[in-house]
Design an enzyme around this catalytic site. Structure first.
Site, PDB file in Angstrom:
ATOM      1  N   HIS A 228       0.862  -1.187   0.000  1.00 56.73           N
ATOM      2  CA  HIS A 228       0.000   0.000   0.000  1.00 56.73           C
ATOM      3  C   HIS A 228       0.896   1.234   0.000  1.00 56.73           C
ATOM      4  O   HIS A 228       1.686   1.413  -0.915  1.00 56.73           O
ATOM      5  CB  HIS A 228      -0.952  -0.086   1.197  1.00 56.73           C
ATOM      6  N   HIS A 267      -2.162  -2.482  -9.470  1.00 59.77           N
ATOM      7  CA  HIS A 267      -3.186  -1.862  -8.644  1.00 59.77           C
ATOM      8  C   HIS A 267      -4.371  -2.801  -8.569  1.00 59.77           C
ATOM      9  O   HIS A 267      -4.703  -3.468  -9.543  1.00 59.77           O
ATOM     10  CB  HIS A 267      -3.633  -0.517  -9.252  1.00 59.77           C
ATOM     11  N   ASP A 318       2.525   5.637  -6.701  1.00 62.73           N
ATOM     12  CA  ASP A 318       3.768   5.584  -5.928  1.00 62.73           C
ATOM     13  C   ASP A 318       5.000   5.593  -6.823  1.00 62.73           C
ATOM     14  O   ASP A 318       6.080   6.005  -6.395  1.00 62.73           O
ATOM     15  CB  ASP A 318       3.777   4.334  -5.048  1.00 62.73           C
TER      16      ASP A 318
END
Ligand code: SDX
Length: 382
Positions: A228, A267, A318
């Site tokens: 995460h 994802h 990210d």
């Protein structure tokens, strides 16, 4: 009637409704209260977007001024928080520092509440608590980095808005407008993303009528994980491992042979790319130009191209955020705390929404343990 099919990881399960944001993998889009995140990132301050998430509408000038005044009044690093961080080992993980800091703030702010039924607070109290945590986190996160570098804390500057002040607190230098803009965009892009693991954690805790601070502490724990929020730190470790663009192929050969997860890619919801990546990549490009680091862009683009070609798995937010924060000067360990400072707005918007229309979150489980059996010496009461 319970749906008997097990959905591991709650993949594909719609757990509740929300009006806070809409993630649409079909159109690869993300709306905050109806507004495309790209439009918000290009035109709004992070303060205005936080207001939108909490209140459902963008603020008027007066409303934003009022929020900014309250935010400035709560920017200071509270002495109890500084003391708690100073008592932690210098090499504690910064996410543990942030988690501890929020826990200390919560214990102080809810002191005196003896009846657990009162812990949840009123919507007005929780809106105030949300803004106060939003205001306090930059000083907490920047102090952690400065402490690790042997530097004293820097006082906030009321003449600087949120993003500029955050950079000032961290580096003690007048921030450059290019950097402020890229940082502001990253905060908006990280702010909210429907029922991601940390937000759902906050909603589960809120659903028991526990307090907002407990819900945020739980969310911080969830965000720390490398699957995460921790992925943005892991992206930088991968970049450091690879070294340069010419090493990417060999590195990928080995990593994929070892069946490693390549952090910053993939994802649970988006399967053909993360809607936020183009906007964050554009912000990264401005930083690459500003700091004259074409090598970063070359490594980023080479790894992306080769991994997408080989696995058809696309970058998530990210992936561009890690290198961007690295160029700005944030330590890799500070990256996920930056994610906390942004996502506090989304988490608290969901906490307020859960409180407004609550049902205890308690799913079922399918038992696969031993059949019923008994203790030989047990004699039931007759
Ligand atoms: C965030 O939910 C959100 O909205 C989160 C977030 C937010 O804003 O809150 O968007 C922020 O958390 C982004 C994700 C950051 N995490 C990472 O970058 C970690 C690396 N990514 C993977 O671990 C993975 O992609 C997940 C966990 C993000 C999602 O994985 P899923 O949906 O559970 O899918 P999966 O792990 O079952 O993968 C399906 C297949 C598997 O192959 P097989 O075992 O079926 O052969 O794809 C492979 C996986 O091995 N795969 C990857 C991969 N991601 C998926 N293989 C290598 N590297 C990867 N990154």
């Amino acid at each position: 009637m319970a749906d008997n099919e097990i959905k591991k990881g709650l993949a594909g399960v719609i757990a509740d409704e929300t009006a806070v944001s809409k993630v649409n993998p079909e159109t690869n889009s993300l709306l905050y209260r109806g507004y495309p995140v790209q439009e918000l990132a290009a035109t709004q301050s992070f303060e205005a977007v936080a207001y939108l998430l909490w209140h459902g509408e963008l603020p008027t000038d007066e409303q934003l001024d009022e929020q900014r005044a309250t935010e400035r009044a709560h920017r200071a690093l509270a002495p109890e928080v500084k003391d708690a961080i100073d008592r932690l080992p210098l090499d504690s993980h910064p996410m543990d520092e942030v988690r501890t800091a929020v826990s200390v703030i919560g214990a102080i702010e809810t002191a005196g509440i003896s009846n657990v039924l009162d812990a949840v607070g009123t919507p007005e109290e929780n809106l105030q608590r949300s803004l106060q945590l939003f205001a306090a986190l930059p000083a907490i996160v920047s102090y952690g980095q400065r402490r690790r570098r042997g530097l004293e804390a820097v006082d906030s500057r009321d003449d600087l808005d949120y993003a500029a002040n955050f950079l000032w607190l961290t580096f003690g230098e007048e921030p450059d407008a290019v950097v402020v803009d890229a940082f502001n965009r990253s905060m908006i892009l990280y702010a909210e993303h429907s029922f991601n693991a940390s937000t759902f954690t906050a909603r589960v805790i809120t659903s028991t009528l526990s307090d907002l601070y407990s819900a945020v502490v739980g969310a911080i724990g969830a965000l720390k994980g490398p699957l995460h929020g921790g992925a943005n730190e892991a992206v930088m470790h991968i970049f450091d491992e690879i070294g340069g663009a010419s090493e990417v192929s060999g590195w990928l050969d080995k990593a994929l042979a070892e069946k490693r997860k390549i952090m910053g890619f993939g994802h649970r919801v988006y399967k053909r790319g993360d809607s936020r990546v183009p906007t964050m990549k554009a912000a990264l490009d401005t930083l690459v130009a500003h700091y004259d680091r074409p090598d970063v862009a070359e490594l980023y683009e080479t790894l992306e191209r080769e991994f997408v070609e080989r696995k058809g798995i696309y970058p998530n937010l990210d992936y561009p955020s890690g290198p961007a924060y690295n160029l700005i000067g944030y330590d890799t360990l500070t990256f996920t705390p930056l994610f906390v400072a942004a996502r506090i707005s989304g988490w608290t918007a969901h906490i307020l929404e859960q409180q407004a229309s609550n049902a205890l979150i308690r799913p079922l489980s399918a038992y696969n343990g031993p059949d019923e059996r008994h203790i030989a010496e047990y004699e039931p009461d007759t």
